[in-house]
Structures are given as C-alpha cells and as structure tokens.
Design a protein around this motif. Structure first.
Motif, PDB file in Angstrom:
ATOM      1  N   TYR A 240       0.831  -1.209   0.000  1.00  0.00           N
ATOM      2  CA  TYR A 240       0.000   0.000   0.000  1.00  0.00           C
ATOM      3  C   TYR A 240       0.868   1.262   0.000  1.00  0.00           C
ATOM      4  O   TYR A 240       0.571   2.232  -0.713  1.00  0.00           O
ATOM      5  CB  TYR A 240      -0.918  -0.018   1.224  1.00  0.00           C
ATOM      6  N   PHE A 241       1.933   1.244   0.790  1.00  0.00           N
ATOM      7  CA  PHE A 241       2.757   2.441   0.936  1.00  0.00           C
ATOM      8  C   PHE A 241       3.940   2.506  -0.041  1.00  0.00           C
ATOM      9  O   PHE A 241       4.550   3.565  -0.191  1.00  0.00           O
ATOM     10  CB  PHE A 241       3.277   2.572   2.371  1.00  0.00           C
ATOM     11  N   THR A 242       4.265   1.400  -0.693  1.00  0.00           N
ATOM     12  CA  THR A 242       5.444   1.407  -1.567  1.00  0.00           C
ATOM     13  C   THR A 242       5.126   1.151  -3.036  1.00  0.00           C
ATOM     14  O   THR A 242       6.039   1.194  -3.871  1.00  0.00           O
ATOM     15  CB  THR A 242       6.475   0.356  -1.095  1.00  0.00           C
ATOM     16  N   THR A 243       3.876   0.880  -3.360  1.00  0.00           N
ATOM     17  CA  THR A 243       3.489   0.659  -4.761  1.00  0.00           C
ATOM     18  C   THR A 243       2.188   1.396  -5.054  1.00  0.00           C
ATOM     19  O   THR A 243       1.530   1.909  -4.144  1.00  0.00           O
ATOM     20  CB  THR A 243       3.284  -0.843  -5.072  1.00  0.00           C
ATOM     21  N   ASP A 244       1.818   1.418  -6.325  1.00  0.00           N
ATOM     22  CA  ASP A 244       0.544   2.027  -6.743  1.00  0.00           C
ATOM     23  C   ASP A 244      -0.486   0.963  -7.137  1.00  0.00           C
ATOM     24  O   ASP A 244      -1.459   1.269  -7.819  1.00  0.00           O
ATOM     25  CB  ASP A 244       0.781   2.967  -7.930  1.00  0.00           C
ATOM     26  N   ILE A 245      -0.270  -0.276  -6.718  1.00  0.00           N
ATOM     27  CA  ILE A 245      -1.158  -1.373  -7.121  1.00  0.00           C
ATOM     28  C   ILE A 245      -2.609  -1.070  -6.781  1.00  0.00           C
ATOM     29  O   ILE A 245      -3.511  -1.191  -7.620  1.00  0.00           O
ATOM     30  CB  ILE A 245      -0.725  -2.694  -6.444  1.00  0.00           C
ATOM     31  N   PHE A 246      -2.843  -0.659  -5.550  1.00  0.00           N
ATOM     32  CA  PHE A 246      -4.223  -0.440  -5.107  1.00  0.00           C
ATOM     33  C   PHE A 246      -4.773   0.885  -5.635  1.00  0.00           C
ATOM     34  O   PHE A 246      -5.941   0.974  -6.014  1.00  0.00           O
ATOM     35  CB  PHE A 246      -4.296  -0.488  -3.580  1.00  0.00           C
ATOM     36  N   LYS A 247      -3.935   1.881  -5.677  1.00  0.00           N
ATOM     37  CA  LYS A 247      -4.373   3.194  -6.170  1.00  0.00           C
ATOM     38  C   LYS A 247      -4.781   3.126  -7.636  1.00  0.00           C
ATOM     39  O   LYS A 247      -5.727   3.785  -8.071  1.00  0.00           O
ATOM     40  CB  LYS A 247      -3.249   4.208  -5.973  1.00  0.00           C
ATOM     41  N   ASP A 248      -4.053   2.339  -8.412  1.00  0.00           N
ATOM     42  CA  ASP A 248      -4.321   2.236  -9.844  1.00  0.00           C
ATOM     43  C   ASP A 248      -5.519   1.348 -10.169  1.00  0.00           C
ATOM     44  O   ASP A 248      -6.112   1.485 -11.253  1.00  0.00           O
ATOM     45  CB  ASP A 248      -3.083   1.698 -10.576  1.00  0.00           C
ATOM     46  N   ASN A 249      -5.848   0.431  -9.282  1.00  0.00           N
ATOM     47  CA  ASN A 249      -6.885  -0.558  -9.591  1.00  0.00           C
ATOM     48  C   ASN A 249      -8.182  -0.379  -8.808  1.00  0.00           C
ATOM     49  O   ASN A 249      -9.161  -1.076  -9.090  1.00  0.00           O
ATOM     50  CB  ASN A 249      -6.342  -1.972  -9.351  1.00  0.00           C
ATOM     51  N   PHE A 250      -8.198   0.528  -7.850  1.00  0.00           N
ATOM     52  CA  PHE A 250      -9.415   0.797  -7.080  1.00  0.00           C
ATOM     53  C   PHE A 250      -9.955   2.173  -7.436  1.00  0.00           C
ATOM     54  O   PHE A 250      -9.181   3.103  -7.668  1.00  0.00           O
ATOM     55  CB  PHE A 250      -9.135   0.761  -5.575  1.00  0.00           C
ATOM     56  N   ASN A 251     -11.278   2.303  -7.443  1.00  0.00           N
ATOM     57  CA  ASN A 251     -11.863   3.637  -7.549  1.00  0.00           C
ATOM     58  C   ASN A 251     -11.785   4.286  -6.160  1.00  0.00           C
ATOM     59  O   ASN A 251     -11.433   3.609  -5.176  1.00  0.00           O
ATOM     60  CB  ASN A 251     -13.295   3.576  -8.084  1.00  0.00           C
ATOM     61  N   PRO A 252     -12.105   5.581  -6.030  1.00  0.00           N
ATOM     62  CA  PRO A 252     -11.920   6.260  -4.743  1.00  0.00           C
ATOM     63  C   PRO A 252     -12.621   5.600  -3.565  1.00  0.00           C
ATOM     64  O   PRO A 252     -12.029   5.466  -2.489  1.00  0.00           O
ATOM     65  CB  PRO A 252     -12.484   7.663  -5.014  1.00  0.00           C
ATOM     66  N   ILE A 253     -13.864   5.175  -3.735  1.00  0.00           N
ATOM     67  CA  ILE A 253     -14.565   4.571  -2.603  1.00  0.00           C
ATOM     68  C   ILE A 253     -13.945   3.229  -2.229  1.00  0.00           C
ATOM     69  O   ILE A 253     -13.823   2.889  -1.048  1.00  0.00           O
ATOM     70  CB  ILE A 253     -16.087   4.430  -2.887  1.00  0.00           C
ATOM     71  N   GLN A 254     -13.524   2.463  -3.229  1.00  0.00           N
ATOM     72  CA  GLN A 254     -12.867   1.183  -2.950  1.00  0.00           C
ATOM     73  C   GLN A 254     -11.525   1.403  -2.252  1.00  0.00           C
ATOM     74  O   GLN A 254     -11.165   0.663  -1.331  1.00  0.00           O
ATOM     75  CB  GLN A 254     -12.656   0.408  -4.256  1.00  0.00           C
ATOM     76  N   HIS A 255     -10.807   2.435  -2.692  1.00  0.00           N
ATOM     77  CA  HIS A 255      -9.498   2.712  -2.106  1.00  0.00           C
ATOM     78  C   HIS A 255      -9.630   3.129  -0.648  1.00  0.00           C
ATOM     79  O   HIS A 255      -8.858   2.675   0.208  1.00  0.00           O
ATOM     80  CB  HIS A 255      -8.792   3.797  -2.919  1.00  0.00           C
ATOM     81  N   HIS A 256     -10.588   3.988  -0.350  1.00  0.00           N
ATOM     82  CA  HIS A 256     -10.828   4.385   1.041  1.00  0.00           C
ATOM     83  C   HIS A 256     -11.280   3.193   1.873  1.00  0.00           C
ATOM     84  O   HIS A 256     -10.832   3.011   3.015  1.00  0.00           O
ATOM     85  CB  HIS A 256     -11.877   5.497   1.106  1.00  0.00           C
ATOM     86  N   PHE A 257     -12.182   2.394   1.327  1.00  0.00           N
ATOM     87  CA  PHE A 257     -12.693   1.241   2.070  1.00  0.00           C
ATOM     88  C   PHE A 257     -11.551   0.258   2.367  1.00  0.00           C
ATOM     89  O   PHE A 257     -11.424  -0.242   3.488  1.00  0.00           O
ATOM     90  CB  PHE A 257     -13.798   0.541   1.279  1.00  0.00           C
ATOM     91  N   PHE A 258     -10.732   0.007   1.358  1.00  0.00           N
ATOM     92  CA  PHE A 258      -9.612  -0.908   1.540  1.00  0.00           C
ATOM     93  C   PHE A 258      -8.633  -0.360   2.588  1.00  0.00           C
ATOM     94  O   PHE A 258      -8.177  -1.095   3.487  1.00  0.00           O
ATOM     95  CB  PHE A 258      -8.890  -1.130   0.211  1.00  0.00           C
TER      96      PHE A 258
END
Length: 360
Positions: A240-258
C-alpha cells in the motif's frame, strides 16, 4: 489504561512519510534541487494516506479508552475527556497557527518575499481558532505551515461529535453503533449531496472503523488464524505504501474502504504482542514526539530552504548531494525541534493532563 504495544513507534514512521511527501513539493515549487521522478515514487506520495492511518490509530486508541471508561464507570466524563484533548492538542496547535500567520503576513514581507494571502485575515483566524482549518486550507491555501493543521481540525471535529454519542449509546450497543456509523458515513461521504465531506476531507470512517476493531480485540491476546493473517496484513500494508497497485486498480470509494480495513487490521494485529524493534526506547520516544514532528516539519522545511539559498547554494554541490543534504537537514532539524518542544513546552501541559487521565 494499560499501554498498547507497538503503536507509539508507528506514529514516528507515519510522521516521516508526511515529511517525505512535503520536501520535494517544497523544493520543486521554490526551484531548489529535488528528485525529478518523485511523483512516480509511491513512498514520496503517501503523506495523505499516512494521515489517514493517523486517524485510524487515533480512533483505535481513543474510542477504546472511552469504551473502557464507560464499561467500568457506567458513564464517560466528557469534561475530563475534552480537557485531556485541550491540554494535548491546543498548545502546539495554536503555537503553529500563530507562527504560520506571522510567517506569511509579517516575516516574508519583511524579507522581501511575496506570498499571496487571498483571504480575509479575520475569517482565516476564526476558521482556525474554531478548529475548521481543513475548510480554511481547502478554500484559501494559506501556506504549508498553516495547511498542515487540516488533519488536527478533522480529528477534533470527530471527537466533538463521537464522544457525546458514545456517552448516550448503551454500552452493549456501542460496537454495533460503530459498525453502522462507519458504513453509513462511508456511503454519505461519497454521496454527491454531501460532497462537502469529500471536499474538506472529513474522513470520520477511519476513526470509527479502527475503534470498532479495537473493541473487538479487548481482552484478546490472540485470534484464530493470527499467524496466517498477520503476514498477509503486513505485506498488504507494505504494498500500500510502496506501490501504486491499489491506487491504480481501485476507484476512490474502494481505495478508502480498503485503506480503512487495512489500517484497522494492521493496528489490531500489531497491538496483540510486543515487537522488539517497535518497542525499543528510541522508536518509542520518537513516536512520543511525533505530534511535534508533524506540526513543525513545514516550518523546518522553510528554514532548510532558507539555509540552502543563503549557504549551501554557494558551494556548487551536485544535485544529488544537495538533495541528500536537504533531506537530512530537514529530518534532523524537525526531530530536534520536536524534541525540545516536547521537553520544554508540551511537557508542561502533559503534566497537567495526567490528573484528568482515565485509569482502568
């Protein structure tokens, strides 16, 4: 209340992430040497997410504290709770606010530097004094020293709201209430009719979700599948803190929820057993002064920039060496200032705070 292991040290790492986030932004804006590719390096772009994890950490500890007080005493002393908040948060908050206002309205003009203050000073002061710096920062961008206060405002807004609610909600219903509140608030946060919640980053669900997880773990020293889960959680946090895997593949609500679930799960996992590294005296102390590290870092970056312009720039150093020196100077000066502030300023109020502490 019994100290929860590993949490204090974690504060230090989160504060450093915020510092790493702001240094290259400042250098680029002021045409100082900076890491050109910093925008593509996730570790230099996780300052906001680090603040969100600060929110989770705060909710994990404080909601737990309020719950235990209510379980033992059948009530919550709101007076003592808010006095504790005042004595811990207010002195440094108002000091930084004062320094920031003087810096942008008096000091910079005195030295011939221009800074556009596109707001009514009285309005800005009132928004800040009454703990709405997130609104002030979003509407007017009053400068980095003042803008870092946005997260402190959100934290105080949440506790002004949640503490009285936990007082009136029956103890047996608090866990269900927190779960319901978290899910409902998350939906409202992304509802266009409540767009101001997103605009002013009022992410209350981070606090309440981790508070809910904290209550689930009270009196538990382990849980099923702990060994299998903890390494997965640590791996996800690292990614989460060292890659963009989640940022690139989640929409904003999914990213916040995750992020909300991941932060709560991480705090729950590391709170179960002491980890020798995180329980070291040095990291515990650095975690203890993390509030100062966060609050002073924008001031120190300004000072480091001034030192560079007046001294270091005359030595014709390579970009790489200049960047390294700037980072080391900013980090060491910030930690030093936070140390002296903690010892000679904040400690005065922290000693007063002790008589209002809740002891289980």
């Amino acid at each position: 209340m019994k100290s929860i292991p590993n949490i204090t040290s974690l504060r230090f790492f989160l504060a450093i992430l915020v510092l790493l986030f702001h240094i290259p932004q400042f250098c680029e804006k002021h045409e100082l040497p900076f890491i050109v590719s910093y925008k593509s390096i996730p570790l230099f772009n996780r300052g906001v997410e680090a603040v969100f994890m600060f929110f989770s950490l705060s909710g994990f500890l404080i909601i737990r504290q309020l719950y235990l007080e209510k379980v033992e005493r059948k009530t919550i002393s709101l007076k003592k709770f808010f006095l504790r908040r005042i004595l811990r948060i207010f002195p440094l908050y108002y000091l930084i606010l004062t320094i920031g206002l003087l810096h942008y309205h008096v000091i910079l003009p005195f030295f011939g530097f221009t800074f556009e203050n596109n707001y009514n000073l009285v309005e800005g002061i009132l928004l800040s004094i009454f703990f709405m710096p997130n609104i002030f920062a979003d509407l007017y961008h009053p400068g980095g020293i003042i803008e870092v206060l946005w997260s402190i405002g959100i934290e105080e807004q949440f506790y002004l709201f949640i503490a009285p609610l936990l007082l009136v909600v029956p103890t047996s219903k608090i866990k269900k209430f927190l779960m319901f509140f978290t899910l409902l608030y998350l939906l409202l946060f992304f509802n266009d009719n409540f767009s101001f919640l997103r605009q002013f980053q009022m992410c209350f669900f981070y606090f309440s979700c981790s508070g809910f997880i904290s209550l689930l773990l009270i009196n538990k020293t382990t849980y099923k599948f702990e060994k299998q889960l903890k390494y997965l959680i640590y791996l996800l946090l690292l990614l989460y803190f060292t890659t963009d895997i989640f940022k690139d593949n989640f929409n904003p609500i999914q990213h916040h929820f995750f992020g909300m679930i991941l932060f709560g799960a991480t705090l729950g996992t590391i709170s179960l057993k002491p980890i020798p590294l995180l329980e070291s005296k040095l990291l515990n102390y650095l975690g203890s002064i993390s509030y100062g590290i966060y609050m002073y870092h924008a001031i120190v970056i300004q000072i480091a920039g001034f030192i560079y312009l007046k001294k270091l720039s005359t030595y014709n150093l390579s970009n790489e060496l200049s960047i390294l020196i700037f980072y080391l100077l900013s980090i060491m000066l910030t930690i030093s200032l936070a140390h002296f502030s903690y010892k000679y300023f904040e400690m005065f109020f922290l000693k007063m705070k002790k008589k209002y502490n809740y002891h289980s």
